[in-house]
Design an enzyme around this catalytic site. Structure first.
Site, PDB file in Angstrom:
ATOM      1  NE  ARG A   1     -17.005 -11.355 -23.084  1.00 15.14           N
ATOM      2  CZ  ARG A   1     -17.688 -10.279 -23.450  1.00 15.14           C
ATOM      3  NH1 ARG A   1     -17.443  -9.711 -24.613  1.00 15.14           N
ATOM      4  NH2 ARG A   1     -18.599  -9.771 -22.667  1.00 15.14           N
TER       5      ARG A   1
ATOM      6  CD  GLU B   1     -18.283 -16.386 -23.813  1.00 14.00           C
ATOM      7  OE1 GLU B   1     -18.678 -15.345 -23.273  1.00 14.00           O
ATOM      8  OE2 GLU B   1     -18.839 -17.476 -23.681  1.00 14.00           O
TER       9      GLU B   1
ATOM     10  CG  HIS C   1     -20.813 -17.355 -14.775  1.00 15.96           C
ATOM     11  ND1 HIS C   1     -19.776 -17.005 -13.945  1.00 15.96           N
ATOM     12  CD2 HIS C   1     -21.548 -16.220 -14.945  1.00 15.96           C
ATOM     13  CE1 HIS C   1     -19.881 -15.710 -13.644  1.00 15.96           C
ATOM     14  NE2 HIS C   1     -20.944 -15.220 -14.223  1.00 15.96           N
TER      15      HIS C   1
ATOM     16  CG  HIS D   1     -25.815 -19.459 -15.850  1.00 15.08           C
ATOM     17  ND1 HIS D   1     -25.121 -19.307 -17.030  1.00 15.08           N
ATOM     18  CD2 HIS D   1     -25.908 -18.222 -15.315  1.00 15.08           C
ATOM     19  CE1 HIS D   1     -24.806 -18.040 -17.189  1.00 15.08           C
ATOM     20  NE2 HIS D   1     -25.265 -17.359 -16.166  1.00 15.08           N
TER      21      HIS D   1
ATOM     22  CG  ASN E   1     -18.536 -17.879 -19.426  1.00 14.27           C
ATOM     23  OD1 ASN E   1     -19.144 -16.848 -19.160  1.00 14.27           O
ATOM     24  ND2 ASN E   1     -18.312 -18.287 -20.664  1.00 14.27           N
TER      25      ASN E   1
ATOM     26  CE  LYS F   1     -20.617 -13.054 -23.078  1.00 16.60           C
ATOM     27  NZ  LYS F   1     -20.630 -14.198 -22.156  1.00 16.60           N
TER      28      LYS F   1
ATOM     29  CD  GLU G   1     -20.242 -12.162 -11.825  1.00 13.27           C
ATOM     30  OE1 GLU G   1     -19.164 -12.563 -12.289  1.00 13.27           O
ATOM     31  OE2 GLU G   1     -21.352 -12.575 -12.237  1.00 13.27           O
TER      32      GLU G   1
ATOM     33  CE  LYS H   1     -17.205  -8.412 -19.007  1.00  9.59           C
ATOM     34  NZ  LYS H   1     -18.562  -8.697 -18.578  1.00  9.59           N
TER      35      LYS H   1
HETATM   36  P1  NAD Z   1     -30.750  -6.442 -10.977  1.00 10.26           P
HETATM   37  O1  NAD Z   1     -30.570  -5.611 -12.170  1.00 10.26           O
HETATM   38  O2  NAD Z   1     -31.971  -7.245 -10.851  1.00 10.26           O
HETATM   39  O3  NAD Z   1     -30.615  -5.520  -9.687  1.00 10.26           O
HETATM   40  C1  NAD Z   1     -30.760  -6.081  -8.403  1.00 10.26           C
HETATM   41  C2  NAD Z   1     -31.783  -5.310  -7.576  1.00 10.26           C
HETATM   42  O4  NAD Z   1     -31.190  -4.099  -7.108  1.00 10.26           O
HETATM   43  C3  NAD Z   1     -33.033  -4.895  -8.332  1.00 10.26           C
HETATM   44  O5  NAD Z   1     -34.137  -5.068  -7.490  1.00 10.26           O
HETATM   45  C4  NAD Z   1     -32.805  -3.414  -8.619  1.00 10.26           C
HETATM   46  O6  NAD Z   1     -34.012  -2.709  -8.733  1.00 10.26           O
HETATM   47  C5  NAD Z   1     -32.039  -2.992  -7.406  1.00 10.26           C
HETATM   48  N1  NAD Z   1     -31.139  -1.839  -7.566  1.00 10.26           N
HETATM   49  C6  NAD Z   1     -30.318  -1.580  -8.595  1.00 10.26           C
HETATM   50  N2  NAD Z   1     -29.537  -0.543  -8.314  1.00 10.26           N
HETATM   51  C7  NAD Z   1     -29.871  -0.104  -7.093  1.00 10.26           C
HETATM   52  C8  NAD Z   1     -29.394   0.939  -6.256  1.00 10.26           C
HETATM   53  N3  NAD Z   1     -28.354   1.696  -6.594  1.00 10.26           N
HETATM   54  N4  NAD Z   1     -30.007   1.110  -5.055  1.00 10.26           N
HETATM   55  C9  NAD Z   1     -31.018   0.295  -4.672  1.00 10.26           C
HETATM   56  N5  NAD Z   1     -31.492  -0.718  -5.398  1.00 10.26           N
HETATM   57  C10 NAD Z   1     -30.914  -0.919  -6.606  1.00 10.26           C
HETATM   58  O7  NAD Z   1     -29.551  -7.486 -10.786  1.00 10.26           O
HETATM   59  P2  NAD Z   1     -27.981  -7.435 -11.079  1.00 10.26           P
HETATM   60  O8  NAD Z   1     -27.397  -8.364 -10.088  1.00 10.26           O
HETATM   61  O9  NAD Z   1     -27.447  -6.066 -11.190  1.00 10.26           O
HETATM   62  O10 NAD Z   1     -27.868  -8.070 -12.532  1.00 10.26           O
HETATM   63  C11 NAD Z   1     -28.201  -9.409 -12.769  1.00 10.26           C
HETATM   64  C12 NAD Z   1     -28.388  -9.604 -14.244  1.00 10.26           C
HETATM   65  O11 NAD Z   1     -27.181  -9.256 -14.916  1.00 10.26           O
HETATM   66  C13 NAD Z   1     -28.704 -11.033 -14.632  1.00 10.26           C
HETATM   67  O12 NAD Z   1     -29.792 -11.031 -15.513  1.00 10.26           O
HETATM   68  C14 NAD Z   1     -27.449 -11.510 -15.331  1.00 10.26           C
HETATM   69  O13 NAD Z   1     -27.712 -12.448 -16.334  1.00 10.26           O
HETATM   70  C15 NAD Z   1     -26.931 -10.236 -15.912  1.00 10.26           C
HETATM   71  N6  NAD Z   1     -25.492 -10.251 -16.186  1.00 10.26           N
HETATM   72  C16 NAD Z   1     -25.089  -9.868 -17.427  1.00 10.26           C
HETATM   73  C17 NAD Z   1     -23.739  -9.841 -17.725  1.00 10.26           C
HETATM   74  C18 NAD Z   1     -23.288  -9.355 -19.071  1.00 10.26           C
HETATM   75  O14 NAD Z   1     -22.113  -9.484 -19.393  1.00 10.26           O
HETATM   76  N7  NAD Z   1     -24.161  -8.766 -19.853  1.00 10.26           N
HETATM   77  C19 NAD Z   1     -22.786 -10.208 -16.758  1.00 10.26           C
HETATM   78  C20 NAD Z   1     -23.240 -10.589 -15.504  1.00 10.26           C
HETATM   79  C21 NAD Z   1     -24.596 -10.607 -15.222  1.00 10.26           C
HETATM   80 ZN    ZN Z   2     -21.796 -13.299 -13.903  1.00 16.28          ZN
END
Ligand code: NAD
Ligand code: ZN
Length: 360
Positions: free
Chosen positions: A241, A237, A248, A252, A245, A143, A185, A227
């Protein structure tokens, strides 16, 4: 090295999970049929930490990488930032064989994946996730999306990566809050699909918070496997799938109401799972002991269960705009017991309101 295979109808790929794995990406990519030019998309936090290691590893393997760092945070999941990435792809001369690598958390993964899906109608895409949330969830399953000002993830595509390379060691630099967001998660997988895994998490909650590398690596492997199994059965989905959610829908709404800054995605999901469990109990699907077990584990992992000060009416208005609403009905993923969920439309507004009052 642990490997998880994701077997889809039209395409299969491997998730490689190994300590120090960031230095194996070049070698692994040589086995894939991709061109020499590579665009690494990362963010300003991750770039100084890992982009050099990844770049020099790719150079050593004979590739020609360019690095583009975007601003950290949800606001980079936008068409504006996607356009910056498109411009860099064109300026660097990326062709149809050139790969785009996402080096970062879910934001970078969703953004880079969206660009990879649409640049030249699709170029090879590789995920090197660096947050726990991205390693257990967003990097697997295909996704991709950016946000619109009217809603999250509204513009996107299903686009599977050619490979996912997970290095649990990069979590050493992740702050505690982001680590815990990933753990939300992780708990979700136990709650929806695997009661034994949920018990493992209960037994290892302290080790997880202490970042025990063996426990973390086990957990990442298990979540990727769960997953992968779900996505393999329902890539788009249309049914199964949807269970991913769990938590979520309300999660959200809480993220949105907080302007995507007060609660991060994982925290929203933790509160949302608590709410979904309460709804499950309210409609007579789930016994209280299971709701209590979920609450207890989330609490032990220092995750929020409620969003004090938020207004139920306000949250309700987000629910009806959610992507999971079909023909005006919300698809609720409810828990029947730990490890089992069911999908239903049959939840009255009175129940939803009463649970929203409990969690605000
Ligand atoms: P993010 O990508 O914003 O990362 C969180 C923070 O951690 C950021 O400030 C980043 O710079 C920092 N960071 C990343 N890796 C690091 C590391 N190794 N060391 C230090 N800092 C680090 O947030 P996230 O929680 O990873 O992702 C959230 C996003 O993912 C949301 O937009 C959500 O919608 C999306 N998401 C997508 C799916 C999908 O199936 N595509 C599933 C769940 C969530
Ligand atoms: Zn999620």
């Amino acid at each position: 090295m642990a490997e998880v295979n994701v077997n889809l109808d039209a395409h299969s790929y491997t998730i490689h999970i190994t300590t120090g794995g960031i230095s194996l990406v070049g070698e692994l990519m040589r086995k894939l049929s991709v061109g020499n030019k590579i665009l690494i998309v990362t963010d300003d936090n991750v770039c100084p930490l890992y982009a050099d290691t990844l770049s020099s590893n790719l150079v050593a393997a004979g590739f020609n990488p360019t690095v583009l760092a975007v601003l950290p945070g949800e606001s980079s999941k936008s068409l504006t930032t996607a356009n910056i990435v498109f411009t860099e792809a064109i300026a660097s001369g990326l062709d149809r064989k050139s790969a785009i690598i996402a080096l970062g958390g879910g934001v970078v993964g969703d953004l880079a994946g969206f660009v990879a899906a649409s640049y030249l109608r699709g170029v090879p895409f590789i995920q090197v996730p660096t947050t726990l949330l991205a390693q257990v969830d967003s990097s697997v399953g295909g996704k991709t999306a950016v946000n619109h000002e009217l809603g999250k993830n509204l513009i996107g595509a299903f686009y599977q990566p050619l490979m996912v390379a997970i290095d649990p060691q990069v979590l050493d630099t992740l702050n505690d809050r982001e680590l815990k967001a990933g753990l939300a998660e992780v708990v979700k997988y136990g709650a929806i699909a695997d009661g034994d895994f949920f018990t493992y998490l209960q037994d290892n909650a302290s080790a997880l918070l202490a970042r025990d590398p063996v426990v973390l690596t086990n957990v990442i492997g298990k979540c990727c496997q769960l997953k992968a199994d779900i996505v393999a059965q329902d890539e788009r989905e249309s049914s199964l799938r949807m269970i991913l959610n769990f938590g979520h829908t309300i999660g959200h709404a809480i993220e949105a109401e907080g302007g995507y800054s007060e609660y991060n995605h994982g925290e929203g999901v933790a509160i949302g799972m608590h709410a979904a469990a309460l709804i499950s109990q309210h409609v007579g699907l789930c016994e209280q002991s299971h709701v209590t077990a979920l609450k207890k584990l989330l609490k032990r992992l220092d995750l929020p269960l409620t969003a004090p000060g938020y207004h139920p009416e306000q949250l309700l208005s987000y629910l009806v705009r959610d992507k999971k609403v079909v023909n005006g009905k919300i698809n609720w993923v409810l828990m029947s017991r730990i490890g089992h969920v069911e999908i239903t439309h049959e939840v009255t507004e009175t129940t939803i309101k009463s649970v929203l009052e409990q969690i605000t």
